[in-house]
Design an enzyme around this catalytic site. Structure first.
Site, PDB file in Angstrom:
ATOM      1  N   TYR A  20       4.156   9.277 -11.086  1.00  0.00           N
ATOM      2  CA  TYR A  20       3.180   8.479 -10.332  1.00  0.00           C
ATOM      3  C   TYR A  20       2.415   7.521 -11.258  1.00  0.00           C
ATOM      4  CZ  TYR A  20      -0.725   7.629  -7.066  1.00  0.00           C
ATOM      5  OH  TYR A  20      -1.660   7.062  -6.241  1.00  0.00           O
ATOM      6  N   SER A  45      -3.558   2.529  -8.955  1.00  0.00           N
ATOM      7  CA  SER A  45      -4.330   3.776  -9.044  1.00  0.00           C
ATOM      8  C   SER A  45      -4.939   3.868 -10.431  1.00  0.00           C
ATOM      9  CB  SER A  45      -3.416   4.981  -8.818  1.00  0.00           C
ATOM     10  OG  SER A  45      -4.078   6.176  -9.188  1.00  0.00           O
ATOM     11  N   ASN A 103       0.806  -1.222   0.000  1.00  0.00           N
ATOM     12  CA  ASN A 103       0.000   0.000   0.000  1.00  0.00           C
ATOM     13  C   ASN A 103       0.843   1.279   0.000  1.00  0.00           C
ATOM     14  OD1 ASN A 103      -2.480   1.752   0.859  1.00  0.00           O
ATOM     15  ND2 ASN A 103      -0.949   2.077   2.472  1.00  0.00           N
TER      16      ASN A 103
HETATM   17  N1  LIG Z   1      -5.935   8.733  -1.885  1.00  0.00           N
HETATM   18  C1  LIG Z   1      -6.194   8.456  -3.141  1.00  0.00           C
HETATM   19  O1  LIG Z   1      -7.063   9.085  -3.782  1.00  0.00           O
HETATM   20  C2  LIG Z   1      -5.472   7.356  -3.851  1.00  0.00           C
HETATM   21  C3  LIG Z   1      -5.861   7.072  -5.158  1.00  0.00           C
HETATM   22  C4  LIG Z   1      -5.232   6.049  -5.846  1.00  0.00           C
HETATM   23  C5  LIG Z   1      -4.232   5.323  -5.237  1.00  0.00           C
HETATM   24  N2  LIG Z   1      -3.859   5.620  -3.966  1.00  0.00           N
HETATM   25  C6  LIG Z   1      -2.787   4.827  -3.398  1.00  0.00           C
HETATM   26  O2  LIG Z   1      -3.170   4.321  -2.140  1.00  0.00           O
HETATM   27  C7  LIG Z   1      -2.019   4.128  -1.314  1.00  0.00           C
HETATM   28  C8  LIG Z   1      -2.230   4.786   0.035  1.00  0.00           C
HETATM   29  O3  LIG Z   1      -2.364   6.185  -0.158  1.00  0.00           O
HETATM   30  P1  LIG Z   1      -3.148   7.159   0.840  1.00  0.00           P
HETATM   31  O4  LIG Z   1      -4.138   7.906   0.037  1.00  0.00           O
HETATM   32  O5  LIG Z   1      -3.589   6.420   2.050  1.00  0.00           O
HETATM   33  O6  LIG Z   1      -1.991   8.207   1.168  1.00  0.00           O
HETATM   34  P2  LIG Z   1      -1.221   8.517   2.545  1.00  0.00           P
HETATM   35  O7  LIG Z   1      -0.220   9.537   2.170  1.00  0.00           O
HETATM   36  O8  LIG Z   1      -2.210   8.789   3.609  1.00  0.00           O
HETATM   37  O9  LIG Z   1      -0.540   7.122   2.873  1.00  0.00           O
HETATM   38  C9  LIG Z   1       0.633   6.664   2.252  1.00  0.00           C
HETATM   39  C10 LIG Z   1       1.425   5.911   3.280  1.00  0.00           C
HETATM   40  O10 LIG Z   1       2.617   5.405   2.686  1.00  0.00           O
HETATM   41  C11 LIG Z   1       3.669   5.612   3.601  1.00  0.00           C
HETATM   42  N3  LIG Z   1       4.944   5.677   2.885  1.00  0.00           N
HETATM   43  C12 LIG Z   1       5.370   6.624   2.026  1.00  0.00           C
HETATM   44  N4  LIG Z   1       6.595   6.339   1.591  1.00  0.00           N
HETATM   45  C13 LIG Z   1       6.966   5.180   2.216  1.00  0.00           C
HETATM   46  C14 LIG Z   1       8.118   4.366   2.167  1.00  0.00           C
HETATM   47  N5  LIG Z   1       9.193   4.683   1.412  1.00  0.00           N
HETATM   48  N6  LIG Z   1       8.135   3.231   2.923  1.00  0.00           N
HETATM   49  C15 LIG Z   1       7.073   2.897   3.683  1.00  0.00           C
HETATM   50  N7  LIG Z   1       5.966   3.625   3.753  1.00  0.00           N
HETATM   51  C16 LIG Z   1       5.909   4.758   3.025  1.00  0.00           C
HETATM   52  C17 LIG Z   1       3.354   6.907   4.308  1.00  0.00           C
HETATM   53  O11 LIG Z   1       4.033   7.010   5.529  1.00  0.00           O
HETATM   54  C18 LIG Z   1       1.847   6.796   4.459  1.00  0.00           C
HETATM   55  O12 LIG Z   1       1.506   6.139   5.657  1.00  0.00           O
HETATM   56  C19 LIG Z   1      -0.850   4.700  -2.117  1.00  0.00           C
HETATM   57  O13 LIG Z   1      -0.163   3.662  -2.772  1.00  0.00           O
HETATM   58  C20 LIG Z   1      -1.517   5.603  -3.123  1.00  0.00           C
HETATM   59  O14 LIG Z   1      -0.740   5.776  -4.287  1.00  0.00           O
HETATM   60  C21 LIG Z   1      -4.455   6.622  -3.259  1.00  0.00           C
END
Ligand SMILES: NC(=O)c1ccc[n+]([C@@H]2O[C@H](COP(=O)([O-])OP(=O)(O)OC[C@H]3O[C@@H](n4cnc5c(N)ncnc54)[C@H](O)[C@@H]3O)[C@@H](O)[C@H]2O)c1
Length: 245
Positions: free
Chosen positions: A155, A142, A90
């Protein structure tokens, strides 16, 4: 009630990762909460799970961009929990910029976390899954990786690569009863999307006319982790309110 399985989730101290780990714990999985940033936030998620379920929950610092850390943490979790059945990749970051002005560091940081990070974790868990002849790998991609998004060359490329890696892992590992699938969220309400420009315009382009919640993604991950999806591998499930139709 415990289901006897252990799930590990990267980047699980907040947002979608925390929702996934909470849902899997509620479904009875012991959970390893891997965090890349804030230890207190990860500890709060762990405490909440321990207060509300009877599963085992532990936190582990792990920067997924660092192959050695991934390998070490997986070995530590196997030693502590006895086995791993589910891996959820994730952790992810954005460093948005137009191609014209994107710096190499911005490109590399996103690829190293979102794409190489998943590779490190799959490689670290793979031998264990092969030995067990069981494993569920779920990668959080995504819709950007399906459609492309202006300002997100890094991304979108990382997530498109992740989808291709998902299909490749599915093919390589299917013979040993290991499934690998991706979930492609659209616009989910988390820290990542807090500062989104043109928010109203964006919401209007979603057929269901609203942003998704982290729990929407967590529910789909729980399905892919469960026996109900045993005949599904190499697929991408969009959780996007119809955004990428
Ligand atoms: N929020 C959205 O709309 C959305 C849409 C599509 C995909 N995503 C994907 O969902 C996933 C979670 O995103 P989110 O929205 O909860 O964002 P978020 O920023 O709340 O969470 C991302 C998490 O990844 C952790 N992280 C970042 N770099 C890291 C590393 N090098 N090692 C370990 N952990 C690391 C951060 O500490 C954070 O807890 C991501 O992969 C993101 O690309 C999110």
């Amino acid at each position: 009630m415990q289901n006897g399985k252990t799930a590990i989730v990267t980047g699980a101290s907040g947002g979608i990762g925390a929702a996934i780990v909470r849902k899997l714990a509620a479904d009875g999985y012991n959970v390893a909460i891997l965090y890349g940033g804030n230890r207190e936030k990860a500890e709060a998620v762990r405490q909440d799970i321990c207060d509300n379920t009877d599963v085992r929950a532990e936190i582990y610092a792990c920067d997924v961009a660092d192959a050695a850390q991934c390998k070490a943490v997986v070995a530590e979790i196997i030693a502590a929990f006895g086995s791993i059945e589910v891996l959820v990749n994730n952790a992810g970051i954005t460093r948005d910029n137009l191609i014209l002005t994107m710096r190499e560091e911005e490109f590399d940081a996103v690829i190293n976390t979102n794409l190489k990070g998943c590779f490190h974790m799959i490689q670290s868990c793979c031998k264990h899954f092969l030995r067990k002849k069981y494993g569920k790998i779920i990668n959080i991609a995504s819709v950007s990786g399906l459609l492309g998004t202006a300002g997100q060359a890094n991304y979108a490329a990382s997530k498109a690569g992740l989808i291709a890696m998902t299909k490749t892992a599915a093919r390589e590992l299917a013979g040993k009863n290991i499934c690998c699938n991706a979930v492609a969220p659209g616009f989910i309400e988390t820290a990542m999307t807090q500062d989104l420009k043109n928010r109203e315009q964006y919401l209007n382009s979603i057929p269901l006319k609203r942003a998704g919640q982290p729990e929407d993604v967590a529910n789909t991950v729980a399905f892919l982790a469960s026996d109900a999806s045993d005949y599904i591998t190499g697929t991408v499930i969009r959780v996007d309110g119809g955004l990428a139709i």
